[in-house]
Design a protein around this motif. Structure first.
Motif, short mmCIF file in Angstrom:
data_model
loop_
_atom_site.label_atom_id
_atom_site.label_comp_id
_atom_site.label_asym_id
_atom_site.label_seq_id
_atom_site.Cartn_x
_atom_site.Cartn_y
_atom_site.Cartn_z
N ALA A 51 -39.23 26.57 -73.81
CA ALA A 51 -40.50 26.78 -73.13
C ALA A 51 -40.26 26.91 -71.62
N PRO A 52 -41.12 27.64 -70.92
CA PRO A 52 -40.96 27.77 -69.46
C PRO A 52 -41.04 26.41 -68.78
N ILE A 53 -40.27 26.25 -67.72
CA ILE A 53 -40.17 24.95 -67.06
C ILE A 53 -40.42 25.03 -65.56
N VAL A 54 -40.27 26.21 -64.95
CA VAL A 54 -40.43 26.37 -63.51
C VAL A 54 -41.74 27.10 -63.24
N SER A 55 -42.52 26.57 -62.32
CA SER A 55 -43.78 27.19 -61.92
C SER A 55 -43.91 27.13 -60.40
N LYS A 56 -44.89 27.83 -59.88
CA LYS A 56 -45.12 27.87 -58.44
C LYS A 56 -46.51 27.33 -58.14
N THR A 57 -46.58 26.35 -57.24
CA THR A 57 -47.84 25.72 -56.91
C THR A 57 -48.62 26.57 -55.91
N VAL A 106 -40.68 21.96 -61.02
CA VAL A 106 -39.94 21.89 -62.28
C VAL A 106 -40.58 20.81 -63.14
N ASP A 107 -41.07 21.20 -64.30
CA ASP A 107 -41.72 20.27 -65.22
C ASP A 107 -40.72 19.87 -66.30
N PHE A 108 -40.14 18.68 -66.14
CA PHE A 108 -39.12 18.23 -67.08
C PHE A 108 -39.73 17.77 -68.41
N GLN A 109 -41.03 17.75 -68.50
CA GLN A 109 -41.64 17.45 -69.79
C GLN A 109 -41.35 18.55 -70.81
N ASN A 110 -41.16 19.77 -70.31
CA ASN A 110 -40.84 20.90 -71.18
C ASN A 110 -39.36 21.23 -71.20
N PHE A 111 -38.53 20.30 -70.70
CA PHE A 111 -37.11 20.62 -70.57
C PHE A 111 -36.47 20.93 -71.92
N SER A 112 -36.73 20.10 -72.92
CA SER A 112 -36.15 20.31 -74.25
C SER A 112 -37.16 20.85 -75.25
N LYS A 113 -38.33 21.24 -74.77
CA LYS A 113 -39.36 21.76 -75.67
C LYS A 113 -39.02 23.18 -76.08
N SER A 152 -30.06 20.01 -72.60
CA SER A 152 -31.16 19.97 -73.54
C SER A 152 -30.73 19.26 -74.82
N LYS A 153 -31.70 18.66 -75.48
CA LYS A 153 -31.41 17.91 -76.69
C LYS A 153 -30.91 18.83 -77.80
N ASN A 154 -31.44 20.03 -77.87
CA ASN A 154 -31.06 20.99 -78.90
C ASN A 154 -30.59 22.29 -78.27
N ALA A 155 -29.79 23.01 -79.02
CA ALA A 155 -29.46 24.40 -78.69
C ALA A 155 -30.31 25.30 -79.57
N VAL A 156 -30.65 26.48 -79.09
CA VAL A 156 -31.51 27.40 -79.84
C VAL A 156 -30.81 28.74 -79.99
#
Length: 371
Positions: free
Chosen positions: A306-312, A319-326, A175-179
């Motif tokens: 933010a959550p990144i794994v969902s079930k279709t 896995v939605d990598f758009q939220n990977f560093s969100k 991830s770009k940042n640590a939290v």
């Protein structure tokens, strides 16, 4: 207006200087150079294999092409010398019954072509060695053996360069940042890591190093002092099942170097957190190490990922990598010290306390009722 611009310019220079002082870049490259090395560069030639592998592609390809062209031209000169000494060249006007050492060598160009055909075993059949000269036979054997060695070394170096596990590390991302936020009732520093390939890393292990400048009680200043940072995954930090992105966390307790930091003073700190991921590539069984680093500006206090794994609907995990560093802001104590003091206060409220000044006196009750 000018004071605002001056302040922005000063903060930009400060941020730029901090970035320059970074030891490990975000993609894992180390920003360090060695000066005044007493040993000569000859030691790198002793370990020639590692030196060749560490070269950049443009230098490696230059060496690759130069090795073959140089050997072809060198042996072409030797074949020309053999033909010249044996007087096989047309300028010597050899007789009809003259048997040359090498058939159909008429000059330097034809000698170069024969050298190329010999070393790469093309064998057109137009030029060939006769049994007339022992020197030519020995030169043919020597060039064949040397050609096999050059082919093995250079082709092996190219193959090893292509299959290096360093390239596999590029498909591991952090991830770009640590939290910093609460997790399981404890204040933790969290980092997200993902494997972009479906093939696994076997025996993965995650750990960290905190680099900072410390001063010992004796007054010695240690630059880049390393402090171990233990990262934990809910499933354990050994033999990770690295099929989906993982969130690793470090518990900020009294033994953590982050314990005395607070949200207000985090940006004033001077440290660099380097995170390592070691594993074995499943396809090649080669060891692989991935590195990244975080400076105080890249550590967000009071956020979580933010959550990144969902079930279709089809039952597949996505896995939605758009939220990977969100990141998402959450309520978080502004320091670990305050959190632990709050926990201790609540624990004391649940306990009873003995009053040493309290004395229990027994009272004898007498009955005034007479029968």
């Amino acid at each position: 207006m000018f004071s605002f611009l001056r302040e922005r310019f000063t903060s930009h220079l400060r941020e730029r200087s901090r970035r320059r002082a970074r030891l490990v870049s975000k993609d894992g490259r180390c920003n360090i150079e060695f000066g005044n090395v007493e040993q000569s560069r000859f030691v790198f030639l002793i370990d020639i294999w590692t030196t060749i592998l560490d070269l950049r592609w443009r230098y490696k390809m230059t060496i690759f092409i130069s090795a073959f062209l140089g050997s072809w031209f060198l042996f072409g000169l030797l074949w020309y010398v053999v033909a010249y000494i044996h007087k096989d060249l047309p300028e010597f006007n050899p007789s009809i019954n003259h048997t040359p050492c090498v058939e159909n060598i008429n000059g330097l160009t034809s000698a170069f072509l024969f050298s190329l055909e010999t070393q790469v075993t093309i064998g057109y059949g137009f030029r060939c060695v006769t049994e007339q000269c022992a020197t030519a036979i020995f030169l043919l054997i020597f060039q064949s053996i040397l050609g096999v060695i050059i082919n093995s070394f250079m082709c092996g170096a190219i193959l090893a360069k292509i299959s290096r596990s360093k390239n596999r590390a590029k498909t591991i991302t952090f991830s770009k940042n640590a939290v910093i936020s609460k997790r399981g009732g404890k204040l933790c520093l969290l980092i997200r890591v993902a494997n972009l390939r479906k093939s696994l890393l076997i025996g993965s292990h995650i750990y960290g190093k905190l680099l900072k400048t410390t001063i010992t009680p004796e007054g010695e200043t240690i630059i880049l002092d390393q402090v171990n940072i233990e990262f934990i995954v809910d499933a354990g930090n050994e033999n990770l099942f690295f099929i989906s992105p993982l969130t690793i966390y470090h518990i900020i307790d009294k033994n953590s170097p982050f314990f005395h930091m607070a949200a207000e003073t985090l940006l004033q700190q001077d440290f660099e957190l380097v995170v390592f991921l070691d594993g074995t590539v499943e396809a090649t069984s080669a060891t692989c190490q991935v590195r990244t680093s975080y400076i105080p500006e890249e550590v967000l206090w009071g956020y979580r990922f933010a959550p990144i794994v969902s079930k279709t609907k089809e039952g597949k995990y996505r896995v939605d990598f758009q939220n990977f560093s969100k990141t998402v802001a959450v309520e978080t104590p502004h320091c670990a010290f305050c959190l632990y003091n709050e926990k201790e206060a609540k624990a004391k409220e649940k306990k009873g306390y003995d009053n040493p000044g309290f004395v229990l006196s027994e009272v004898n009750e007498t009955s005034d009722t007479k029968m």
